[in-house]
Design a protein around this motif. Structure first.
Motif, mmCIF file in Angstrom:
data_model
loop_
_atom_site.group_PDB
_atom_site.id
_atom_site.type_symbol
_atom_site.label_atom_id
_atom_site.label_comp_id
_atom_site.label_asym_id
_atom_site.label_seq_id
_atom_site.Cartn_x
_atom_site.Cartn_y
_atom_site.Cartn_z
ATOM 1 N N ARG A 1 0.854 -1.183 0.000
ATOM 2 C CA ARG A 1 0.000 0.000 0.000
ATOM 3 C C ARG A 1 0.895 1.240 0.000
ATOM 4 N N ILE A 2 0.927 1.930 -1.139
ATOM 5 C CA ILE A 2 1.819 3.075 -1.316
ATOM 6 C C ILE A 2 1.036 4.361 -1.104
ATOM 7 N N LYS A 3 1.523 5.205 -0.204
ATOM 8 C CA LYS A 3 0.893 6.496 0.072
ATOM 9 C C LYS A 3 1.827 7.601 -0.408
ATOM 10 N N GLU A 4 1.298 8.476 -1.205
ATOM 11 C CA GLU A 4 2.112 9.595 -1.673
ATOM 12 C C GLU A 4 1.229 10.831 -1.841
ATOM 13 N N THR A 5 1.843 11.988 -1.608
ATOM 14 C CA THR A 5 1.134 13.255 -1.752
ATOM 15 C C THR A 5 1.515 13.882 -3.081
ATOM 16 N N LYS A 6 0.501 14.178 -3.901
ATOM 17 C CA LYS A 6 0.741 14.732 -5.228
ATOM 18 C C LYS A 6 -0.076 16.003 -5.418
ATOM 19 N N GLU A 7 0.421 16.838 -6.325
ATOM 20 C CA GLU A 7 -0.346 18.008 -6.731
ATOM 21 C C GLU A 7 -1.304 17.579 -7.834
ATOM 22 N N VAL A 8 -2.605 17.838 -7.623
ATOM 23 C CA VAL A 8 -3.615 17.406 -8.581
ATOM 24 C C VAL A 8 -4.622 18.534 -8.809
ATOM 25 N N TYR A 9 -5.360 18.395 -9.884
ATOM 26 C CA TYR A 9 -6.536 19.216 -10.138
ATOM 27 C C TYR A 9 -7.746 18.319 -9.900
ATOM 28 N N GLU A 10 -8.598 18.669 -8.923
ATOM 29 C CA GLU A 10 -9.732 17.829 -8.572
ATOM 30 C C GLU A 10 -11.007 18.661 -8.560
ATOM 31 N N GLY A 11 -12.063 18.088 -9.120
ATOM 32 C CA GLY A 11 -13.345 18.783 -9.103
ATOM 33 C C GLY A 11 -14.363 18.086 -9.978
ATOM 34 N N GLU A 12 -15.564 18.685 -10.016
ATOM 35 C CA GLU A 12 -16.637 18.170 -10.874
ATOM 36 C C GLU A 12 -16.453 18.743 -12.278
ATOM 37 N N VAL A 13 -16.564 17.898 -13.282
ATOM 38 C CA VAL A 13 -16.384 18.331 -14.662
ATOM 39 C C VAL A 13 -17.596 19.159 -15.092
ATOM 40 N N THR A 14 -17.353 20.411 -15.421
ATOM 41 C CA THR A 14 -18.433 21.285 -15.899
ATOM 42 C C THR A 14 -18.354 21.507 -17.397
ATOM 43 N N GLU A 15 -17.202 21.226 -17.976
ATOM 44 C CA GLU A 15 -17.013 21.445 -19.418
ATOM 45 C C GLU A 15 -15.936 20.497 -19.915
ATOM 46 N N MET A 16 -16.117 19.975 -21.117
ATOM 47 C CA MET A 16 -15.090 19.126 -21.741
ATOM 48 C C MET A 16 -15.197 19.347 -23.257
ATOM 49 N N THR A 17 -14.430 20.342 -23.748
ATOM 50 C CA THR A 17 -14.549 20.768 -25.138
ATOM 51 C C THR A 17 -13.244 20.536 -25.877
ATOM 52 N N PRO A 18 -13.213 19.554 -26.794
ATOM 53 C CA PRO A 18 -11.994 19.357 -27.589
ATOM 54 C C PRO A 18 -11.895 20.399 -28.700
ATOM 55 N N SER A 19 -10.658 20.811 -28.988
ATOM 56 C CA SER A 19 -10.412 21.787 -30.048
ATOM 57 C C SER A 19 -9.679 21.086 -31.181
ATOM 58 N N GLU A 20 -10.201 21.218 -32.396
ATOM 59 C CA GLU A 20 -9.637 20.526 -33.551
ATOM 60 C C GLU A 20 -8.787 21.468 -34.385
ATOM 61 N N SER A 21 -7.825 20.864 -35.105
ATOM 62 C CA SER A 21 -6.981 21.620 -36.035
ATOM 63 C C SER A 21 -6.643 20.715 -37.200
ATOM 64 N N GLU A 22 -6.057 21.307 -38.257
ATOM 65 C CA GLU A 22 -5.695 20.516 -39.429
ATOM 66 C C GLU A 22 -4.613 19.512 -39.066
ATOM 67 N N ASN A 23 -4.738 18.307 -39.620
ATOM 68 C CA ASN A 23 -3.753 17.262 -39.360
ATOM 69 C C ASN A 23 -2.471 17.585 -40.107
ATOM 70 N N PRO A 24 -1.351 17.796 -39.395
ATOM 71 C CA PRO A 24 -0.107 18.165 -40.092
ATOM 72 C C PRO A 24 0.484 17.025 -40.903
ATOM 73 N N LEU A 25 0.113 15.793 -40.610
ATOM 74 C CA LEU A 25 0.670 14.636 -41.311
ATOM 75 C C LEU A 25 -0.113 14.291 -42.567
ATOM 76 N N SER A 26 -1.284 14.869 -42.740
ATOM 77 C CA SER A 26 -2.112 14.531 -43.890
ATOM 78 C C SER A 26 -2.987 15.720 -44.242
ATOM 79 N N GLY A 27 -3.316 15.836 -45.512
ATOM 80 C CA GLY A 27 -4.183 16.912 -45.944
ATOM 81 C C GLY A 27 -5.643 16.623 -45.690
ATOM 82 N N TYR A 28 -5.937 15.397 -45.238
ATOM 83 C CA TYR A 28 -7.319 15.002 -45.012
ATOM 84 C C TYR A 28 -7.598 14.867 -43.512
#
Length: 473
Positions: free
Chosen positions: A142-169
């Protein structure tokens, strides 16, 4: 892996062959295993077996349960090292159930590693290696460690898209914006696409309570209790809104076993090129862990324990049909029991005096060498009486949600006493199918009689085959 934070102010149905009702699609029922009803040893505060009810799911075996209760106390007080518990008794008298009950009494976080004696005879690794792996998987960390985290209820989850640099499609995800809310405020995070993939893998949606580590690891804690009033087909674990700020230091507890650490270090990750990936796919067999590697893992674990970062949690190794081990395994088992990090060892057998495997003329009690027997505390299980068989049958019927008509329990209890408890238990579920086909809500004597005709017990089937062979001769 970037993580930038900015604070803001705000079914089709198939035809059936009989009239048995289809299972309801909206309810998720858990699988009923042979020992689902076992929750503990069923002892009172004085360590005595409770006999008036099926305490802990147990019926009968009062002496064996009280003896196992003493073993549990010895294990909890760290005074059972170097010894093993040996359960002896006829088949179907509750040896496996007792081992499982001991594990329940020690706690839900204690590793329980069951195996059968014949498992050691593998074509990939040595017999002693299989035993060593089982012992290591039964030792928790049983490993106990203290870490810095971001914790909370998810109010928004919006992905942002961009052109694929590896392909024109097509397009690719450049980043994802996640809003988290706690009691003290809200925060909007601009996260790496790999974190978005981890969130999708965890099936995280708006309204879930999560925490994100700086390493990019994402953990779903549960559903926010603000959504508890809404109706959902999937039953959820509801948790309160996290206290404090979104960005905080949090103590995390992770449970692993020494077997996990051995396996992780024995299979080092290769490169990211295609040849390394193909090589890892081809090498899918079991990897034998060297003793040198185990010593290195033990050294690291000892360092964590000395620093107070980790705690060793000895679990339970249960070896059923232990008489199937040979003389080499028994010798190695002696050495494993003497290890300072040995788990609790429970052995079980249904043999009396038997030949020790791997020898020509060494006959020993229970097929176990005397030097290992001297380390064992032996507990015997007793055959069940008719009244006890009836209690077990009624308990299983309640667990499986089956109703028994008048006289059925007595008939099945008679079968269990005359033949075996397992045979009587196995008739319950098939008899319920026959009852449902005949539009009955409870199992009748007629259904049990039909089961006796369709499914034979071992003695009857052996007698019938023997009689047919005699007719041929």
């Amino acid at each position: 892996m970037s993580m930038k934070a900015s604070t803001s102010s705000t079914p089709s149905s198939a035809p059936v062959a009989h009239k048995a009702p289809l299972p309801p699609s909206s309810n998720r029922s858990s699988r009923i295993a042979p020992h689902s009803h076992i929750k503990g040893l069923g002892l009172n505060s004085e360590g005595r077996a409770i006999t008036d009810t099926a305490a802990g799911g147990f019926v009968g075996q009062e002496n064996a349960r009280e003896a196992c209760g003493i073993i549990v106390d010895l294990v909890k007080s760290r005074r059972f090292s170097g010894r093993a518990l040996l359960l002896v008794g006829a088949p179907g008298t509750g040896k496996t159930a007792l081992a499982l009950a001991v594990s329940h009494e020690l706690g839900s976080k204690v590793p329980f590693c069951p195996m059968v004696g014949s498992e050691v005879y593998s074509t990939e690794v040595k017999k002693t290696e299989v035993l060593a792996e089982s012992f290591r998987r039964a030792i928790g960390l049983r490993i106990k460690e203290t870490k810095e985290v971001y914790e909370g209820e998810v109010t928004e989850m919006t992905p942002s898209e961009s052109e694929n640099p590896l392909s024109g499609y097509g397009k690719t995800i450049s980043h994802v914006v996640v809003g988290l809310k706690s009691v003290k405020g809200t925060k909007q995070l601009r996260l790496d696409p790999s974190i978005y993939e981890a969130m999708l893998k965890e099936k995280i949606v708006v309204g879930d309570v999560i925490y994100i580590e700086h390493s990019g690891a994402v953990k779903r804690v549960g559903r926010s209790d603000a959504y508890a009033s809404s109706y959902d087909l999937e039953s959820e674990t509801y948790v309160p809104l996290p206290k404090g700020d979104v960005h905080k230091r949090k103590e995390l507890v992770q449970d692993v076993t020494l077997g996990d650490l051995d396996a992780a270090n024995a299979r080092p990750q290769g490169g990211q090129d295609i040849m390394s990936v193909m090589g890892s796919l081809v090498k899918s067999g079991r990897t034998e862990v060297t003793e040198k590697l185990r010593k290195e893992v033990n050294k690291v674990v000892k360092g964590y324990v000395d620093q107070g970062v980790a705690e060793v949690v000895p679990g339970v190794v249960f070896i059923d049909e232990v008489h199937m081990l040979d003389i080499e395994c028994f010798t190695y088992l002696n050495a494993l029991l003497e290890s300072p990090m040995a788990p609790t060892v429970i052995l079980a057998t249904n043999r009396g005096n038997a030949l020790v495997r791997g020898t020509q003329d060494l006959v020993a009690p229970h097929g176990i060498p005397v030097d290992l027997l001297d380390r064992c505390m032996i507990v015997k299980t007793e055959p069940y009486a008719k009244e006890q068989v009836a209690k077990v049958l009624q308990l299983r019927a309640n667990i499986e949600g089956l109703k028994l008509a008048e006289g059925v329990l007595d008939k099945l209890a008679t079968e269990g006493e005359k033949i075996s408890l397992r045979y009587a238990l196995q008739l319950l579920a098939p008899a319920s199918i026959i009852a449902s086909i005949n539009d009955r809500s409870e199992i009748s004597l007629e259904d049990v009689g039909e089961m006796n005709e369709l499914f034979l017990d071992a003695k009857t089937s052996a007698a019938m085959i023997g009689a047919s062979e005699n007719l041929k001769t």
